[in-house]
Design a protein around this motif. Structure first.
Motif, PDB file in Angstrom:
ATOM      1  N   LYS A  67     -49.762 -26.383  21.154  1.00  0.00           N
ATOM      2  CA  LYS A  67     -49.675 -27.002  19.831  1.00  0.00           C
ATOM      3  C   LYS A  67     -48.495 -26.429  19.047  1.00  0.00           C
ATOM      4  O   LYS A  67     -47.766 -27.145  18.395  1.00  0.00           O
ATOM      5  CB  LYS A  67     -50.952 -26.744  19.023  1.00  0.00           C
ATOM      6  N   LEU A  68     -48.347 -25.097  19.106  1.00  0.00           N
ATOM      7  CA  LEU A  68     -47.224 -24.463  18.402  1.00  0.00           C
ATOM      8  C   LEU A  68     -45.897 -25.040  18.871  1.00  0.00           C
ATOM      9  O   LEU A  68     -45.018 -25.357  18.094  1.00  0.00           O
ATOM     10  CB  LEU A  68     -47.212 -22.945  18.640  1.00  0.00           C
ATOM     11  N   ALA A  69     -45.776 -25.151  20.201  1.00  0.00           N
ATOM     12  CA  ALA A  69     -44.487 -25.538  20.772  1.00  0.00           C
ATOM     13  C   ALA A  69     -44.210 -27.027  20.588  1.00  0.00           C
ATOM     14  O   ALA A  69     -43.108 -27.412  20.192  1.00  0.00           O
ATOM     15  CB  ALA A  69     -44.452 -25.170  22.250  1.00  0.00           C
ATOM     16  N   ASP A  70     -45.216 -27.861  20.866  1.00  0.00           N
ATOM     17  CA  ASP A  70     -44.977 -29.301  20.876  1.00  0.00           C
ATOM     18  C   ASP A  70     -44.929 -29.886  19.481  1.00  0.00           C
ATOM     19  O   ASP A  70     -44.009 -30.590  19.120  1.00  0.00           O
ATOM     20  CB  ASP A  70     -46.063 -30.018  21.688  1.00  0.00           C
ATOM     21  N   VAL A  71     -45.973 -29.583  18.723  1.00  0.00           N
ATOM     22  CA  VAL A  71     -46.068 -30.212  17.411  1.00  0.00           C
ATOM     23  C   VAL A  71     -45.088 -29.568  16.434  1.00  0.00           C
ATOM     24  O   VAL A  71     -44.604 -30.190  15.508  1.00  0.00           O
ATOM     25  CB  VAL A  71     -47.510 -30.104  16.869  1.00  0.00           C
ATOM     26  N   HIS A  72     -44.766 -28.267  16.707  1.00  0.00           N
ATOM     27  CA  HIS A  72     -44.040 -27.539  15.681  1.00  0.00           C
ATOM     28  C   HIS A  72     -42.717 -26.971  16.176  1.00  0.00           C
ATOM     29  O   HIS A  72     -42.231 -25.981  15.654  1.00  0.00           O
ATOM     30  CB  HIS A  72     -44.942 -26.455  15.101  1.00  0.00           C
ATOM     31  N   GLY A  73     -42.165 -27.604  17.194  1.00  0.00           N
ATOM     32  CA  GLY A  73     -40.891 -27.160  17.738  1.00  0.00           C
ATOM     33  C   GLY A  73     -39.805 -27.067  16.670  1.00  0.00           C
ATOM     34  O   GLY A  73     -39.087 -26.078  16.588  1.00  0.00           O
TER      35      GLY A  73
ATOM     36  N   ILE B 109     -41.429 -14.798  17.219  1.00  0.00           N
ATOM     37  CA  ILE B 109     -42.330 -15.458  16.251  1.00  0.00           C
ATOM     38  C   ILE B 109     -43.533 -16.038  16.981  1.00  0.00           C
ATOM     39  O   ILE B 109     -44.679 -15.861  16.575  1.00  0.00           O
ATOM     40  CB  ILE B 109     -41.591 -16.596  15.501  1.00  0.00           C
ATOM     41  N   GLU B 110     -43.259 -16.705  18.104  1.00  0.00           N
ATOM     42  CA  GLU B 110     -44.329 -17.365  18.851  1.00  0.00           C
ATOM     43  C   GLU B 110     -45.309 -16.331  19.393  1.00  0.00           C
ATOM     44  O   GLU B 110     -46.526 -16.523  19.347  1.00  0.00           O
ATOM     45  CB  GLU B 110     -43.723 -18.189  19.984  1.00  0.00           C
ATOM     46  N   ALA B 111     -44.779 -15.211  19.896  1.00  0.00           N
ATOM     47  CA  ALA B 111     -45.658 -14.172  20.449  1.00  0.00           C
ATOM     48  C   ALA B 111     -46.549 -13.590  19.364  1.00  0.00           C
ATOM     49  O   ALA B 111     -47.735 -13.340  19.585  1.00  0.00           O
ATOM     50  CB  ALA B 111     -44.830 -13.076  21.119  1.00  0.00           C
ATOM     51  N   ILE B 112     -45.982 -13.388  18.170  1.00  0.00           N
ATOM     52  CA  ILE B 112     -46.794 -12.862  17.064  1.00  0.00           C
ATOM     53  C   ILE B 112     -47.860 -13.886  16.663  1.00  0.00           C
ATOM     54  O   ILE B 112     -49.017 -13.534  16.460  1.00  0.00           O
ATOM     55  CB  ILE B 112     -45.903 -12.478  15.846  1.00  0.00           C
ATOM     56  N   ALA B 113     -47.470 -15.142  16.600  1.00  0.00           N
ATOM     57  CA  ALA B 113     -48.426 -16.190  16.216  1.00  0.00           C
ATOM     58  C   ALA B 113     -49.548 -16.307  17.246  1.00  0.00           C
ATOM     59  O   ALA B 113     -50.731 -16.356  16.903  1.00  0.00           O
ATOM     60  CB  ALA B 113     -47.705 -17.532  16.058  1.00  0.00           C
ATOM     61  N   VAL B 114     -49.176 -16.327  18.523  1.00  0.00           N
ATOM     62  CA  VAL B 114     -50.184 -16.474  19.579  1.00  0.00           C
ATOM     63  C   VAL B 114     -51.108 -15.260  19.600  1.00  0.00           C
ATOM     64  O   VAL B 114     -52.317 -15.387  19.727  1.00  0.00           O
ATOM     65  CB  VAL B 114     -49.510 -16.673  20.960  1.00  0.00           C
ATOM     66  N   GLU B 115     -50.519 -14.075  19.423  1.00  0.00           N
ATOM     67  CA  GLU B 115     -51.335 -12.863  19.435  1.00  0.00           C
ATOM     68  C   GLU B 115     -52.296 -12.844  18.251  1.00  0.00           C
ATOM     69  O   GLU B 115     -53.443 -12.422  18.379  1.00  0.00           O
ATOM     70  CB  GLU B 115     -50.432 -11.626  19.414  1.00  0.00           C
ATOM     71  N   SER B 116     -51.809 -13.343  17.143  1.00  0.00           N
ATOM     72  CA  SER B 116     -52.659 -13.383  15.957  1.00  0.00           C
ATOM     73  C   SER B 116     -53.820 -14.369  16.174  1.00  0.00           C
ATOM     74  O   SER B 116     -54.965 -14.088  15.822  1.00  0.00           O
ATOM     75  CB  SER B 116     -51.775 -13.708  14.760  1.00  0.00           C
ATOM     76  N   LEU B 117     -53.533 -15.490  16.814  1.00  0.00           N
ATOM     77  CA  LEU B 117     -54.603 -16.443  17.142  1.00  0.00           C
ATOM     78  C   LEU B 117     -55.558 -15.842  18.171  1.00  0.00           C
ATOM     79  O   LEU B 117     -56.772 -16.005  18.094  1.00  0.00           O
ATOM     80  CB  LEU B 117     -54.000 -17.750  17.681  1.00  0.00           C
ATOM     81  N   ARG B 118     -54.983 -15.128  19.150  1.00  0.00           N
ATOM     82  CA  ARG B 118     -55.821 -14.515  20.177  1.00  0.00           C
ATOM     83  C   ARG B 118     -56.764 -13.463  19.550  1.00  0.00           C
ATOM     84  O   ARG B 118     -57.935 -13.363  19.923  1.00  0.00           O
ATOM     85  CB  ARG B 118     -54.967 -13.841  21.246  1.00  0.00           C
TER      86      ARG B 118
END
Lengths: 322, 322
Positions: free
Chosen positions: A284-290, B273-282
């Motif tokens: 979702k992060l990558a596709d919707v929010h690229g 940014i993505e790693a921080i976001a994913v880790e925060s969701l995890r």
């Protein structure tokens, strides 16, 4: 690419032990196919039977040779055996360089052996995401034993083999392998140590180093301590392989007595669910929010915003969009 | 454990080049401290200056020796040099086994060199999460060159060094290293190949194999092709190190001419940014929904529900709770 397949039919055929159906289902996993969801639903009732053995070690210690010898040993016991050899994704690995897979070809005509060299797409957590799902395919297809072999000694590889019921860590004399293994964090995931190429100089030194390291880091699980055995092998001549099988059996019995098998499988299920959930959020992060990510990256590069604040914005945007 | 530190003061002191402040900030990253958010905000305006060089290869090829030689070479050019040596998490690696770090001790008394062997907590994507943040600390602290060295050849390790401006892949003669490297997917991330231990038998074979593999997989970036050079070294005797530095410079110039440096840094920022976001969701999945996950895992183990449906339930529960 996104060819529709009849998933229900594939699962039926896999359960009737058709190798091509098994292969197709694993391809769906490799490709992260949207049809996996349907396949998972059809596979779900048919799992939990396979004994899962992980095998890892540094390059050059003889993992493929040992795997092949274990396949032969389990076949001699009448077991059906599946092998998942996990390669990190590489455009170069498309067949030509899989030379050591050739050693496995003695099993290629045996219908009760299924060997798959599996590559995963280059996303983080790719193997942790894909391996349990591929395992589920082999389990449902009635393989009694599934061997998961990982090349390399990296973090993801270690995490993947640690999902097995029993994890074997392979070393070989020379090259300071004991030390290398310790650095890579694989000592603590070993249930059984195998010192392969034990006919070479230095095998006893490797065993001694290993004993010392084990003495430093003994694991305590639920008050009971599993004493990691060290088995010496010369896999290329099948020497010591029966001892490895015995060590795996002993570990399995110990796990059953201490509730550890159930516990490990619960961890595996949690890891699988979590990996699917995280991957779905990442998609979702990558596709919707690229575009949003692109813009945030520019601002982080310019020092206008820090990466935590940028990550927060990204998360808010997916939560707003669902 | 969760000792509060004065983050603003730490950042100030790190910017005044106090090694202890730099070390403390990197510890915050290793510990995934809640104070990182504050640190990131204070560091944000001070980045983007360091030249980032990644170095990887199989165990035994001489990564630490080469890193140490490169540190000496950049020091001779008057540059301040930071080193992040990334070890997968291991309870065993707490100092005693870091024997090859000893070779770096020639730099230990040099205030313009900072060397850190960094371990990350055992979560998936740990290194991809932590490394860019540690890099940000060294960058803000005014290091001109940061070398990121990864042990192992795994997926995560490969992904981490690929975040550098220039990535060096090290090989050594013998052991079929060329092939091993290809399997591990590190050929395609190399900007510069170094064949170390080039005084040994088989060095020319390794170079030849490598040339062949490069010819199979040449990368095309924006229509311009970077021809990956192969440099022969004997790092222990500092032979060929000047050639490595020159190859890195040539690559840097090429990148600047082709807009590739900017592009790579954008990728690094997005990844961070993505790693921080994913880790925060995890973290939300694990902390807030541990019990839910436990229950879902049991149902998956029993074959009552498939892991995709379980993952959906988990995601719904975090979205409902925010």
């Amino acid at each position: 690419m996104a060819r529709q397949v009849d998933v229900a039919d594939l699962v039926d055929r896999a359960r009737r032990r058709e190798p091509r159906a098994v292969a197709r289902l694993i391809s769906l996993v490799e490709d992260a196919s949207p049809q996996l969801r349907e396949a998972a639903a059809a596979l779900a009732p048919h799992g939990g039977r396979a004994q899962v053995i992980g095998l890892t070690g540094s390059p050059g210690v003889g993992k493929s040779t040992t795997t092949s010898a274990l396949v032969a040993a389990y076949r001699a016991l009448g077991k059906r055996v599946g092998v998942l050899a996990i390669d990190p994704s590489s455009p170069f690995s498309g067949g030509a360089l899989l030379g050591d897979r050739i050693r496995m070809q003695e099993h290629a005509t045996d219908p009760d052996v299924f060997i798959r060299s599996m590559a995963t797409r280059g996303h983080l957590g790719g193997m942790a995401w894909a391996t349990p799902q591929a395992l589920r395919v082999l389990d449902a297809a009635g393989f009694d034993v599934v061997l998961i072999e990982t090349v390399g000694v990296g973090q993801s590889e270690v995490e993947v083999v640690a999902l097995a019921d029993t994890t074997i860590v392979l070393l070989a004399p020379g090259m300071g392998d004991g030390i290398q293994a310790a650095k890579a964090g694989i000592l603590e995931i070993a249930d059984v140590f195998v010192v392969n190429k034990a006919d070479r100089d230095g095998a006893d030194t490797t065993v001694r180093e290993l004993k010392y390291m084990i003495s430093l880091g003994r694991r305590e699980i639920r008050g009971a301590s599993w004493r990691q055995p060290i088995v010496k092998t010369v896999a290329a001549r099948l020497e010591g392989i029966a001892d490895v099988v015995e060590a795996i059996d002993t570990h399995r019995t110990w796990m059953a007595e201490h509730g550890e098998l159930e516990e490990r499988r619960a961890v595996r299920a949690r890891t699988e669910i979590e990996a699917i959930a995280v991957e779905s959020l990442r998609a979702k992060l990558a596709d919707v929010h690229g575009d949003a990510l692109e813009g945030l990256a520019k601002r982080v590069m310019a020092g206008e915003v820090d990466p935590y604040t940028a990550a927060d914005s990204l998360i808010e945007s997916i939560q707003a969009s669902t």
